[in-house]
Design a protein around this motif. Structure first.
Motif, PDB file in Angstrom:
ATOM      1  N   LEU A 230     -53.722 -98.277 -70.310  1.00  0.00           N
ATOM      2  CA  LEU A 230     -54.723 -98.806 -69.400  1.00  0.00           C
ATOM      3  C   LEU A 230     -56.011 -97.983 -69.490  1.00  0.00           C
ATOM      4  CD1 LEU A 230     -52.576 -99.327 -66.155  1.00  0.00           C
ATOM      5  CD2 LEU A 230     -53.423-101.099 -67.694  1.00  0.00           C
ATOM      6  N   ILE A 231     -57.147 -98.655 -69.382  1.00  0.00           N
ATOM      7  CA  ILE A 231     -58.438 -98.007 -69.198  1.00  0.00           C
ATOM      8  C   ILE A 231     -58.900 -98.391 -67.795  1.00  0.00           C
ATOM      9  CG2 ILE A 231     -60.793 -97.747 -70.004  1.00  0.00           C
ATOM     10  CD1 ILE A 231     -58.764 -96.638 -71.931  1.00  0.00           C
ATOM     11  N   VAL A 232     -58.780 -97.460 -66.865  1.00  0.00           N
ATOM     12  CA  VAL A 232     -59.040 -97.732 -65.455  1.00  0.00           C
ATOM     13  C   VAL A 232     -60.451 -97.244 -65.104  1.00  0.00           C
ATOM     14  CG1 VAL A 232     -58.237 -97.368 -63.096  1.00  0.00           C
ATOM     15  CG2 VAL A 232     -56.587 -97.447 -64.973  1.00  0.00           C
ATOM     16  N   LEU A 233     -61.234 -98.134 -64.486  1.00  0.00           N
ATOM     17  CA  LEU A 233     -62.577 -97.779 -64.026  1.00  0.00           C
ATOM     18  C   LEU A 233     -62.500 -97.352 -62.566  1.00  0.00           C
ATOM     19  CD1 LEU A 233     -65.664 -97.656 -64.258  1.00  0.00           C
ATOM     20  CD2 LEU A 233     -65.715-100.091 -63.658  1.00  0.00           C
ATOM     21  N   VAL A 234     -62.863 -96.094 -62.312  1.00  0.00           N
ATOM     22  CA  VAL A 234     -62.849 -95.541 -60.958  1.00  0.00           C
ATOM     23  C   VAL A 234     -64.286 -95.252 -60.552  1.00  0.00           C
ATOM     24  CG1 VAL A 234     -61.803 -93.826 -59.439  1.00  0.00           C
ATOM     25  CG2 VAL A 234     -60.662 -94.454 -61.573  1.00  0.00           C
TER      26      VAL A 234
END
Length: 204
Positions: free
Chosen positions: A185-189
């Protein structure tokens, strides 16, 4: 009766203004002619006004020394020989600011790890409401509305297999890579008023 007499002239004038009233066709023809004459007079008056306006303008341009932009962006000369700048100052291009990966906020990494753990947590029989309840504390309200359309049964991963790792760091957002047993996953926070929250994800 001769036309030279006063009575003859009166009869002639009466016949002229009574002529349009003798039939609807004549009345229509007369109306068209009157409108055409009025339009022609208006156009001619406008042309005369435009010609008279051009004269003073041309003279003021020739003698007033008003500023005119130069063809190559150089200064033009105004009244009294004063140079008038016409070139605009250079504009600094806007470049998104990035930070070293080592400056990733630990709180953002913790949120990415916790969100990913909730994302893969979908045992058999779990409802969408139950799945969203685990994601809600770590997700922005806008993105939570998008996740409401996701069926947790379609989530391919079942567990997180590694620690979160930042791949892009900005002053108020971090992209975090989180490995799972099915995909990465590439999670944008993002930094919000309520703290760091997940605003989207993608697959590496």
């Amino acid at each position: 009766m001769p036309i030279r007499s006063p009575r003859g002239r009166v009869d002639a004038y009466r016949s002229l203004w009574q002529w349009p009233l003798r039939s609807p066709v004549r009345l229509a023809i007369t109306g068209v002619v009157v409108v055409a004459l009025a339009v022609g007079a208006g156009v001619a008056a406008g042309a005369l006004r435009g010609t008279s306006d051009d004269g003073p303008m041309s003279r003021s341009t020739a003698t007033g020394g008003s500023a005119t932009p130069g063809p190559s962006g150089r200064s033009s000369t105004g009244a009294g020989g004063t140079a008038l700048p016409t070139a605009l100052p250079p504009v600094t291009p806007l470049v998104p600011s990035t930070l070293p990966l080592s400056q990733a906020p630990p709180a953002a990494l913790r949120v990415a790890a916790g969100w990913s753990a909730a994302w893969v947590d979908h045992p058999d029989g779990i409802t969408s409401e139950q799945w969203l309840a685990g994601l809600r504390p770590l997700t922005t309200d806008e993105y939570l509305g998008v996740l409401a359309n996701v069926d947790p049964a379609n989530v391919p991963a079942a567990r997180v297999t590694g620690a979160p790792r930042p791949v892009n760091v900005a002053p108020r957002s971090v992209r975090v890579e989180v490995p799972t047993d099915a995909l990465t996953l590439i999670v944008l926070v993002v930094d919000t008023e309520d703290g760091w929250r997940v605003a989207g994800y993608d697959r590496a």
